[in-house]
Write an enzyme that holds these catalytic residues in place. Sequence first.
Site, PDB file in Angstrom:
ATOM      1  CE  LYS A  11      -3.991  -2.235   2.011  1.00  0.00           C
ATOM      2  NZ  LYS A  11      -5.015  -2.130   3.431  1.00  0.00           N
ATOM      3  CE1 TYR A  51      -9.448  -2.717   0.250  1.00  0.00           C
ATOM      4  CE2 TYR A  51      -8.481  -1.067  -0.907  1.00  0.00           C
ATOM      5  CZ  TYR A  51      -8.479  -1.930  -0.256  1.00  0.00           C
ATOM      6  OH  TYR A  51      -6.998  -2.344   0.321  1.00  0.00           O
ATOM      7  CG  PHE A  59     -13.404   1.731   6.585  1.00  0.00           C
ATOM      8  CD1 PHE A  59     -12.796   0.999   5.735  1.00  0.00           C
ATOM      9  CD2 PHE A  59     -13.796   0.569   7.784  1.00  0.00           C
ATOM     10  CE1 PHE A  59     -12.772  -0.287   5.383  1.00  0.00           C
ATOM     11  CE2 PHE A  59     -14.248  -0.515   7.427  1.00  0.00           C
ATOM     12  CZ  PHE A  59     -13.775  -0.891   6.237  1.00  0.00           C
ATOM     13  NE  ARG A  87      -6.977 -12.241   5.817  1.00  0.00           N
ATOM     14  CZ  ARG A  87      -7.434 -10.999   5.621  1.00  0.00           C
ATOM     15  NH1 ARG A  87      -7.556 -10.238   4.193  1.00  0.00           N
ATOM     16  NH2 ARG A  87      -7.831 -10.209   6.387  1.00  0.00           N
ATOM     17  CB  THR A  93      -7.333  -5.528   9.814  1.00  0.00           C
ATOM     18  OG1 THR A  93      -8.062  -6.644   9.155  1.00  0.00           O
ATOM     19  CG2 THR A  93      -7.809  -4.369   8.984  1.00  0.00           C
ATOM     20  NE  ARG A 104      -2.808  -5.594   7.085  1.00  0.00           N
ATOM     21  CZ  ARG A 104      -3.843  -6.128   6.710  1.00  0.00           C
ATOM     22  NH1 ARG A 104      -4.512  -7.164   7.603  1.00  0.00           N
ATOM     23  NH2 ARG A 104      -4.420  -5.793   5.706  1.00  0.00           N
ATOM     24  CG  ASN A 114      -3.852  -2.232   6.711  1.00  0.00           C
ATOM     25  OD1 ASN A 114      -3.637  -1.832   5.609  1.00  0.00           O
ATOM     26  ND2 ASN A 114      -4.730  -2.910   7.475  1.00  0.00           N
ATOM     27  CG  HIS A 117      -5.472  -6.199  -0.176  1.00  0.00           C
ATOM     28  ND1 HIS A 117      -6.690  -6.204   0.305  1.00  0.00           N
ATOM     29  CD2 HIS A 117      -5.614  -7.287  -1.361  1.00  0.00           C
ATOM     30  CE1 HIS A 117      -7.612  -7.054  -0.605  1.00  0.00           C
ATOM     31  NE2 HIS A 117      -6.802  -7.529  -1.379  1.00  0.00           N
ATOM     32  CD  GLU A 128      -9.017  -8.989  -3.650  1.00  0.00           C
ATOM     33  OE1 GLU A 128      -9.835  -8.559  -2.714  1.00  0.00           O
ATOM     34  OE2 GLU A 128      -7.951  -9.600  -3.272  1.00  0.00           O
TER      35      GLU A 128
END
Length: 140
Positions: A11, A51, A59, A87, A93, A104, A114, A117, A128
């Site tokens: 990100k 998203y 948010f 993950r 998150t 993270r 964070n 993704h 995706e």
Amino acid sequence: MAIQRTLSIIKPDATRRNLTGQIIARLEQGGLHVIAQKRLRLTREQAERFYAVHASRSFFNDLCTFMTSGPVVVQVLEGDDAIARNRRVMGSTNPANAEAGTIRKDFGESIEANSVHGSDSPDTAAQEIRFFFAEMEIAG
Ligand code: ADP
Ligand code: MG
């Protein structure tokens, strides 16, 4: 578990702090192989489409602003149980709740910024990956 593919995004908070290489190293050390990769800047429309599942969340607007605030690195990762594995390497998150040694925990700035993704299911991963990559851009 079977070999899977998942979509990863580094990100804007992480590209801004020059953490791309360190994050890729964490993913590779976690047993994930980068089989497609590009750096790009999302348009507002693309961020909103990516998203869309969160469109009703409070948010959402800020998230789309953040995701368009700088370049991202989008990647297809492949490996054993890649979706859950990625993950685990990413962590929770909210960096404040993330497990020690996760991306993270070590790099995330906030629940929004964070750093990474990762797809959350086989269906989302396929969708995706298609969003960002043509089949000929993926070399496993
Ligand atoms: P994850 O990225 O862990 O799958 P979600 O899919 O729930 O998490 O949320 C997508 C992204 O939206 C998060 O990675 C984070 O950047 C942002 N986000 C999630 N929850 C919040 C929140 N409560 N406040 C601000 N941003 C959030
Ligand atoms: Mg998610």
